[in-house]
Write a protein that holds these residues in place. Structure first.
Motif, short mmCIF file in Angstrom:
data_model
loop_
_atom_site.label_atom_id
_atom_site.label_comp_id
_atom_site.label_asym_id
_atom_site.label_seq_id
_atom_site.Cartn_x
_atom_site.Cartn_y
_atom_site.Cartn_z
N LEU A 179 -51.96 -65.75 41.17
CA LEU A 179 -51.36 -66.36 42.35
C LEU A 179 -52.51 -66.89 43.18
CD1 LEU A 179 -48.61 -63.73 43.32
CD2 LEU A 179 -48.59 -65.48 41.53
N ALA A 180 -52.81 -68.14 43.00
CA ALA A 180 -53.99 -68.77 43.59
C ALA A 180 -53.65 -69.41 44.93
CB ALA A 180 -54.54 -69.83 42.65
N PRO A 181 -54.50 -69.22 45.95
CA PRO A 181 -54.24 -69.86 47.24
C PRO A 181 -54.22 -71.37 47.10
CG PRO A 181 -56.49 -69.00 47.13
CD PRO A 181 -55.79 -68.48 45.93
N SER A 192 -58.89 -69.22 41.88
CA SER A 192 -57.81 -68.29 42.21
C SER A 192 -58.21 -67.18 43.17
CB SER A 192 -57.27 -67.66 40.91
OG SER A 192 -56.74 -68.64 40.05
N ALA A 193 -59.40 -67.26 43.75
CA ALA A 193 -59.90 -66.17 44.58
C ALA A 193 -59.47 -66.27 46.03
CB ALA A 193 -61.42 -66.10 44.49
N TRP A 194 -59.11 -65.12 46.61
CA TRP A 194 -58.90 -64.96 48.04
C TRP A 194 -60.15 -64.29 48.59
CZ3 TRP A 194 -54.06 -66.37 50.21
CH2 TRP A 194 -53.07 -66.70 49.29
N GLN A 195 -60.56 -64.68 49.79
CA GLN A 195 -61.82 -64.21 50.35
C GLN A 195 -61.62 -63.04 51.32
OE1 GLN A 195 -64.64 -65.56 49.11
NE2 GLN A 195 -63.28 -66.86 47.88
N ILE A 196 -62.48 -62.04 51.20
CA ILE A 196 -62.54 -60.92 52.14
C ILE A 196 -63.92 -60.98 52.78
CG2 ILE A 196 -62.66 -58.43 52.39
CD1 ILE A 196 -60.40 -60.21 49.86
N VAL A 197 -63.97 -61.18 54.09
CA VAL A 197 -65.23 -61.45 54.78
C VAL A 197 -65.99 -60.17 55.09
CG1 VAL A 197 -66.28 -62.50 56.83
CG2 VAL A 197 -64.29 -63.58 55.74
N VAL A 198 -65.28 -59.13 55.54
CA VAL A 198 -65.95 -57.89 55.91
C VAL A 198 -65.26 -56.70 55.23
CG1 VAL A 198 -66.78 -58.73 58.13
CG2 VAL A 198 -64.53 -57.65 57.99
#
Length: 241
Positions: A73-75, A98-104
């Motif tokens: 499920l790609a953004p 397909s990556a979702w980013q997590i900043v911290v």
């Protein structure tokens, strides 16, 4: 007319099947503790995660390890942050996009995937400062702003709240056997609700934050002990006498 009706019903059936097509969903990637975790299936069109995420990338897939017939499920936009107010996704077999980013790195990430709307909603959850109980099944009724029943916050976990007291039918008020929880001593803005109207708190342990104004309804009167976990969106209740 009969032919048109059958076509419409067929279309509705297809939409329903499409909304329920995921039997399970997984998250993998450098942001996921342990490398892979299975999402909680809340309902046919709602999957969620609540827990720690590390700074890095996260991918959502229909299988733990992508295989034939599976997909991500790609953004639908680049560099999409998992914390958002509702971003759409597309189905893809390309892991690179397909990556979702997590900043911290934080302990209280929570996101829901609505497979009917094809959207992901994410937040970095902050504990509430108050939680109250009110409604027709309580001693304060519905006209209770300023005098709702305050719940007790756990000293070990600020997301957990407890309350013990009597719940019973009050025939003199509207919806005499119903009640709900509020994040302040008034009806807005923060509230939690069961997924369906009239849910029995003794058996239905799920709830959602916000949304339609559904309420819990008593199946039994008596003295209740209730525990609400706001972060995990669960409620436990028992009759103590």
């Amino acid at each position: 007319m009969k032919k048109i009706f059958m076509m419409v019903m067929g279309l509705v059936a297809c939409v329903t099947i499409y909304a329920q097509q995921y039997q399970e969903l997984w998250i993998t990637g450098s942001a996921v503790p342990g490398g892979a975790q299975k999402l909680i299936k809340v309902s046919d069109n709602d999957f969620k995660y609540a827990g720690r995420l590390q700074a890095g990338e996260l991918r959502i897939s229909t299988t733990k390890k992508l295989r034939k017939g599976g997909f991500y499920l790609a953004p639908n936009q680049p560099d999409a942050n998992i914390v958002n107010k509702g971003l759409g996704y597309i189905e893809s077999t390309d892991s690179k996009c397909s990556a979702w980013q997590i900043v911290v790195s934080e302990d209280r990430y929570r996101f829901h995937i609505d497979t009917e709307k094809k959207q992901l909603y994410g937040e970095l959850f902050q504990p509430w400062g108050e939680l109250f109980l009110a409604g027709g099944a309580t001693e304060v009724g519905w006209k209770s702003e300023g005098r709702m029943l305050l719940m007790k916050q756990s000293v070990d976990n600020p997301c957990v709240w407890t309350w013990e007291g009597e719940l019973k039918q009050h025939p003199e008020v509207e919806e005499p056997g119903s009640f709900k929880f509020q994040g302040q001593d008034r009806w807005h803005p923060k509230a939690i609700h069961p997924y369906v109207q009239g849910a029995d708190i003794l058996t239905d342990k799920r709830f959602r934050t916000g949304g339609a104004d559904t309420k819990w309804t008593l199946s039994s009167e008596g003295r209740y002990r209730i525990k609400v976990d706001l972060f995990n969106e669960t409620v436990q209740a028992e009759l103590v006498k």
